[in-house]
Design a protein around this motif. Structure first.
Motif, PDB file in Angstrom:
ATOM      1  N   LEU A  14      34.530 -23.974   2.217  1.00  0.00           N
ATOM      2  CA  LEU A  14      33.201 -24.040   2.826  1.00  0.00           C
ATOM      3  C   LEU A  14      32.404 -25.215   2.273  1.00  0.00           C
ATOM      4  CD1 LEU A  14      32.155 -20.303   3.022  1.00  0.00           C
ATOM      5  CD2 LEU A  14      32.733 -21.827   4.897  1.00  0.00           C
ATOM      6  N   TRP A  15      32.532 -25.462   0.974  1.00  0.00           N
ATOM      7  CA  TRP A  15      31.818 -26.582   0.359  1.00  0.00           C
ATOM      8  C   TRP A  15      32.292 -27.901   0.959  1.00  0.00           C
ATOM      9  CZ3 TRP A  15      32.990 -30.940  -2.426  1.00  0.00           C
ATOM     10  CH2 TRP A  15      31.913 -31.572  -3.054  1.00  0.00           C
ATOM     11  N   LEU A  16      33.601 -28.033   1.149  1.00  0.00           N
ATOM     12  CA  LEU A  16      34.137 -29.268   1.720  1.00  0.00           C
ATOM     13  C   LEU A  16      33.686 -29.454   3.163  1.00  0.00           C
ATOM     14  CD1 LEU A  16      37.759 -29.303   0.277  1.00  0.00           C
ATOM     15  CD2 LEU A  16      35.879 -30.846  -0.299  1.00  0.00           C
ATOM     16  N   ILE A  17      33.627 -28.371   3.931  1.00  0.00           N
ATOM     17  CA  ILE A  17      33.160 -28.470   5.318  1.00  0.00           C
ATOM     18  C   ILE A  17      31.702 -28.888   5.352  1.00  0.00           C
ATOM     19  CG2 ILE A  17      32.650 -27.100   7.374  1.00  0.00           C
ATOM     20  CD1 ILE A  17      35.207 -25.507   6.735  1.00  0.00           C
ATOM     21  N   GLN A  18      30.881 -28.281   4.504  1.00  0.00           N
ATOM     22  CA  GLN A  18      29.463 -28.647   4.456  1.00  0.00           C
ATOM     23  C   GLN A  18      29.290 -30.093   4.022  1.00  0.00           C
ATOM     24  OE1 GLN A  18      27.732 -25.804   1.818  1.00  0.00           O
ATOM     25  NE2 GLN A  18      27.583 -24.216   3.380  1.00  0.00           N
ATOM     26  N   PHE A  19      30.067 -30.530   3.038  1.00  0.00           N
ATOM     27  CA  PHE A  19      29.987 -31.909   2.560  1.00  0.00           C
ATOM     28  C   PHE A  19      30.350 -32.888   3.668  1.00  0.00           C
ATOM     29  CE2 PHE A  19      31.901 -35.644   0.542  1.00  0.00           C
ATOM     30  CZ  PHE A  19      30.853 -36.041  -0.254  1.00  0.00           C
ATOM     31  N   ALA A  20      31.426 -32.601   4.390  1.00  0.00           N
ATOM     32  CA  ALA A  20      31.847 -33.484   5.482  1.00  0.00           C
ATOM     33  C   ALA A  20      30.790 -33.525   6.581  1.00  0.00           C
ATOM     34  CB  ALA A  20      33.181 -33.017   6.042  1.00  0.00           C
ATOM     35  N   LEU A  21      30.164 -32.392   6.867  1.00  0.00           N
ATOM     36  CA  LEU A  21      29.116 -32.356   7.881  1.00  0.00           C
ATOM     37  C   LEU A  21      27.917 -33.203   7.462  1.00  0.00           C
ATOM     38  CD1 LEU A  21      27.988 -31.121  10.507  1.00  0.00           C
ATOM     39  CD2 LEU A  21      27.032 -29.313   9.078  1.00  0.00           C
ATOM     40  N   ILE A  22      27.500 -33.073   6.224  1.00  0.00           N
ATOM     41  CA  ILE A  22      26.338 -33.832   5.738  1.00  0.00           C
ATOM     42  C   ILE A  22      26.641 -35.325   5.726  1.00  0.00           C
ATOM     43  CG2 ILE A  22      24.910 -34.268   3.698  1.00  0.00           C
ATOM     44  CD1 ILE A  22      25.083 -31.234   3.173  1.00  0.00           C
ATOM     45  N   VAL A  23      27.817 -35.703   5.270  1.00  0.00           N
ATOM     46  CA  VAL A  23      28.193 -37.122   5.246  1.00  0.00           C
ATOM     47  C   VAL A  23      28.252 -37.681   6.668  1.00  0.00           C
ATOM     48  CG1 VAL A  23      30.086 -38.711   4.728  1.00  0.00           C
ATOM     49  CG2 VAL A  23      29.369 -37.047   3.043  1.00  0.00           C
ATOM     50  N   GLY A  24      28.804 -36.915   7.590  1.00  0.00           N
ATOM     51  CA  GLY A  24      28.878 -37.364   8.975  1.00  0.00           C
ATOM     52  C   GLY A  24      27.508 -37.539   9.599  1.00  0.00           C
ATOM     53  N   LEU A  25      26.611 -36.601   9.338  1.00  0.00           N
ATOM     54  CA  LEU A  25      25.251 -36.725   9.870  1.00  0.00           C
ATOM     55  C   LEU A  25      24.523 -37.918   9.260  1.00  0.00           C
ATOM     56  CD1 LEU A  25      24.157 -32.982   9.983  1.00  0.00           C
ATOM     57  CD2 LEU A  25      24.688 -34.479  11.912  1.00  0.00           C
ATOM     58  N   ASN A  26      24.695 -38.135   7.966  1.00  0.00           N
ATOM     59  CA  ASN A  26      24.061 -39.293   7.319  1.00  0.00           C
ATOM     60  C   ASN A  26      24.575 -40.600   7.911  1.00  0.00           C
ATOM     61  OD1 ASN A  26      22.390 -37.865   5.639  1.00  0.00           O
ATOM     62  ND2 ASN A  26      23.795 -37.922   3.898  1.00  0.00           N
ATOM     63  N   ARG A  27      25.865 -40.695   8.172  1.00  0.00           N
ATOM     64  CA  ARG A  27      26.426 -41.906   8.777  1.00  0.00           C
ATOM     65  C   ARG A  27      25.834 -42.154  10.157  1.00  0.00           C
ATOM     66  NH1 ARG A  27      32.606 -41.914   8.987  1.00  0.00           N
ATOM     67  NH2 ARG A  27      32.183 -43.993   9.746  1.00  0.00           N
ATOM     68  N   ARG A  28      25.691 -41.083  10.936  1.00  0.00           N
ATOM     69  CA  ARG A  28      25.152 -41.226  12.284  1.00  0.00           C
ATOM     70  C   ARG A  28      23.700 -41.688  12.249  1.00  0.00           C
ATOM     71  NH1 ARG A  28      26.479 -38.880  17.516  1.00  0.00           N
ATOM     72  NH2 ARG A  28      28.408 -38.316  16.510  1.00  0.00           N
ATOM     73  N   VAL A  29      22.904 -41.122  11.330  1.00  0.00           N
ATOM     74  CA  VAL A  29      21.493 -41.504  11.215  1.00  0.00           C
ATOM     75  C   VAL A  29      21.369 -42.955  10.761  1.00  0.00           C
ATOM     76  CG1 VAL A  29      19.401 -41.089   9.858  1.00  0.00           C
ATOM     77  CG2 VAL A  29      20.634 -39.170  10.860  1.00  0.00           C
ATOM     78  N   LEU A  30      22.168 -43.354   9.788  1.00  0.00           N
ATOM     79  CA  LEU A  30      22.098 -44.733   9.301  1.00  0.00           C
ATOM     80  C   LEU A  30      22.543 -45.730  10.375  1.00  0.00           C
ATOM     81  CD1 LEU A  30      23.345 -44.305   5.638  1.00  0.00           C
ATOM     82  CD2 LEU A  30      21.023 -44.768   6.435  1.00  0.00           C
TER      83      LEU A  30
END
Length: 59
Positions: A14-30
């Protein structure tokens, strides 16, 4: 409700899924922010920002 296994594998997953989601969202925003800052207007290529150049001054 999600229950964690005694060895902690599910919580790590679950931690890895949440981490991947947050990193993906940050990339999209940037990417969106960078794309919005790009313009087609370029600065002038001369350092001299004075008036028009006259042909008499050039030799």
């Amino acid at each position: 409700m999600v229950t964690a296994e005694p060895d902690g594998k599910l919580s790590r997953r679950l931690w890895l899924i949440q981490f991947a989601l947050i990193v993906g969202l940050n990339r999209r925003v940037l990417r969106a922010a960078y794309a919005s800052l790009r313009t087609d207007a370029y600065p002038p290529f001369r350092r001299d920002q004075g008036g028009e150049e006259s042909g008499a001054d050039l030799r």
